[in-house]
Design a protein around this motif. Structure first.
Motif, mmCIF file in Angstrom:
data_model
loop_
_atom_site.group_PDB
_atom_site.id
_atom_site.type_symbol
_atom_site.label_atom_id
_atom_site.label_comp_id
_atom_site.label_asym_id
_atom_site.label_seq_id
_atom_site.Cartn_x
_atom_site.Cartn_y
_atom_site.Cartn_z
ATOM 1 N N UNK A 260 0.820 -1.212 0.000
ATOM 2 C CA UNK A 260 0.000 0.000 0.000
ATOM 3 C C UNK A 260 0.854 1.262 0.000
ATOM 4 N N UNK A 261 2.129 1.130 0.324
ATOM 5 C CA UNK A 261 3.025 2.292 0.322
ATOM 6 C C UNK A 261 3.535 2.621 -1.072
ATOM 7 N N UNK A 262 3.294 1.752 -2.031
ATOM 8 C CA UNK A 262 3.765 1.989 -3.387
ATOM 9 C C UNK A 262 2.933 3.070 -4.073
ATOM 10 N N UNK A 263 3.514 3.673 -5.091
ATOM 11 C CA UNK A 263 2.782 4.614 -5.935
ATOM 12 C C UNK A 263 2.831 4.076 -7.365
ATOM 13 N N UNK A 264 1.665 3.665 -7.913
ATOM 14 C CA UNK A 264 0.358 3.624 -7.249
ATOM 15 C C UNK A 264 0.284 2.493 -6.223
ATOM 16 N N UNK A 265 -0.584 2.644 -5.201
ATOM 17 C CA UNK A 265 -0.706 1.606 -4.171
ATOM 18 C C UNK A 265 -1.164 0.276 -4.782
ATOM 19 N N UNK A 266 -0.752 -0.795 -4.134
ATOM 20 C CA UNK A 266 -1.116 -2.128 -4.596
ATOM 21 C C UNK A 266 -1.687 -2.928 -3.430
ATOM 22 N N UNK A 267 -2.592 -3.824 -3.728
ATOM 23 C CA UNK A 267 -3.134 -4.722 -2.709
ATOM 24 C C UNK A 267 -2.391 -6.048 -2.667
ATOM 25 N N UNK A 268 -1.485 -6.254 -3.601
ATOM 26 C CA UNK A 268 -0.760 -7.519 -3.692
ATOM 27 C C UNK A 268 0.749 -7.268 -3.679
ATOM 28 N N UNK A 269 1.508 -8.155 -3.024
ATOM 29 C CA UNK A 269 2.977 -8.040 -3.030
ATOM 30 C C UNK A 269 3.549 -8.527 -4.349
ATOM 31 N N UNK A 270 3.316 -7.746 -5.383
ATOM 32 C CA UNK A 270 3.649 -8.159 -6.739
ATOM 33 C C UNK A 270 4.888 -7.415 -7.227
ATOM 34 N N UNK A 271 5.824 -8.143 -7.839
ATOM 35 C CA UNK A 271 7.051 -7.513 -8.329
ATOM 36 C C UNK A 271 6.762 -6.440 -9.365
#
Length: 224
Positions: A156-167
């Motif tokens: 969720x800290x990514x931009x854009x946020x993600x709901x999955x720990x995806x590479x």
């Protein structure tokens, strides 16, 4: 066993660096540091918050909203003053005292934790200047890379946020940190010496973020 999130980060950062993170010494200590003209021009390099005893001891972190990585939603940077690097004048202290705690062979650059000791042993108010502010992290290479690229403990800290720990989601976030010619934040993939893992230059050379192998940094000072 690494979590899916750690695995996604490890692979994505390996892609950014151009080689696996496993190529680096897993036993070494790493840090992400923020320095450059922006600190000096804003006067933040002499802000008294850096030398509060609670900050220099590592009991509390330091934050300045003016110190940014990028705009538009990136988390504010949080700094570890105890591990940050400060410049002092050795002549202000007893002979040899600064040299005994200097990071480099040239006396004058000391860690915040050692600066606290120097200030306690000085009767007046010696001059000091923040040289490189260490972005708070856990000392691992993965932690330093996360700190340097404003990635938190979840997708969720990514931009854009993600709901999955995806590479792929991590790589999308790192696109802003991958362009070698960006005026906003240019990635400098070449290692300048054994201690430098990666470096970014931001806002047309106003600041830079450098990831150092701190063990190598200290060893270079000892050999110089």
């Amino acid at each position: 066993m690494a979590s899916a999130w750690e695995s996604a980060l490890t692979h994505a950062f390996g892609h950014l660096l151009g080689h696996p993170l496993a190529d680096h010494d897993a036993t070494a200590t790493y840090g992400a540091f923020y320095g450059g003209n922006w600190l000096y021009e804003t006067g933040l390099d002499r802000h008294p918050g850096w030398v509060r005893r609670e900050a220099l001891s590592g009991q509390e972190t330091v934050s300045h909203p003016q110190v940014l990585i990028l705009l538009d939603g990136y988390a504010d940077l949080v700094f570890d003053a105890s591990g940050s690097l400060f410049e002092v004048d050795p002549a202000d202290f007893d002979d040899g005292l600064v040299a005994s705690v200097s990071v480099f062979a040239k006396p004058g650059i000391v860690r915040g934790a050692d600066l606290a000791t120097l200030l306690d042993r000085h009767p007046g108010e010696p001059e000091w200047q923040l040289w490189q502010a260490r972005i708070a992290s856990d000392g691992t290479l993965l932690g330093a890379l996360k700190a340097a690229t404003a990635i938190g403990d979840s997708p969720r800290s990514l931009i854009p946020p993600s709901d999955e720990p995806d590479e792929r989601a991590v790589l999308a976030h790192l696109e802003a940190f991958s362009d070698p010619v960006s005026d906003d934040l240019a990635y400098c993939p070449q290692a300048l010496n054994e201690a430098v893992i990666a470096m970014w230059e931001g806002a047309v050379d106003q600041y830079e973020i450098t990831i150092w192998n701190l063990d190598q940094l200290t060893a270079q000072g000892a050999r110089a």
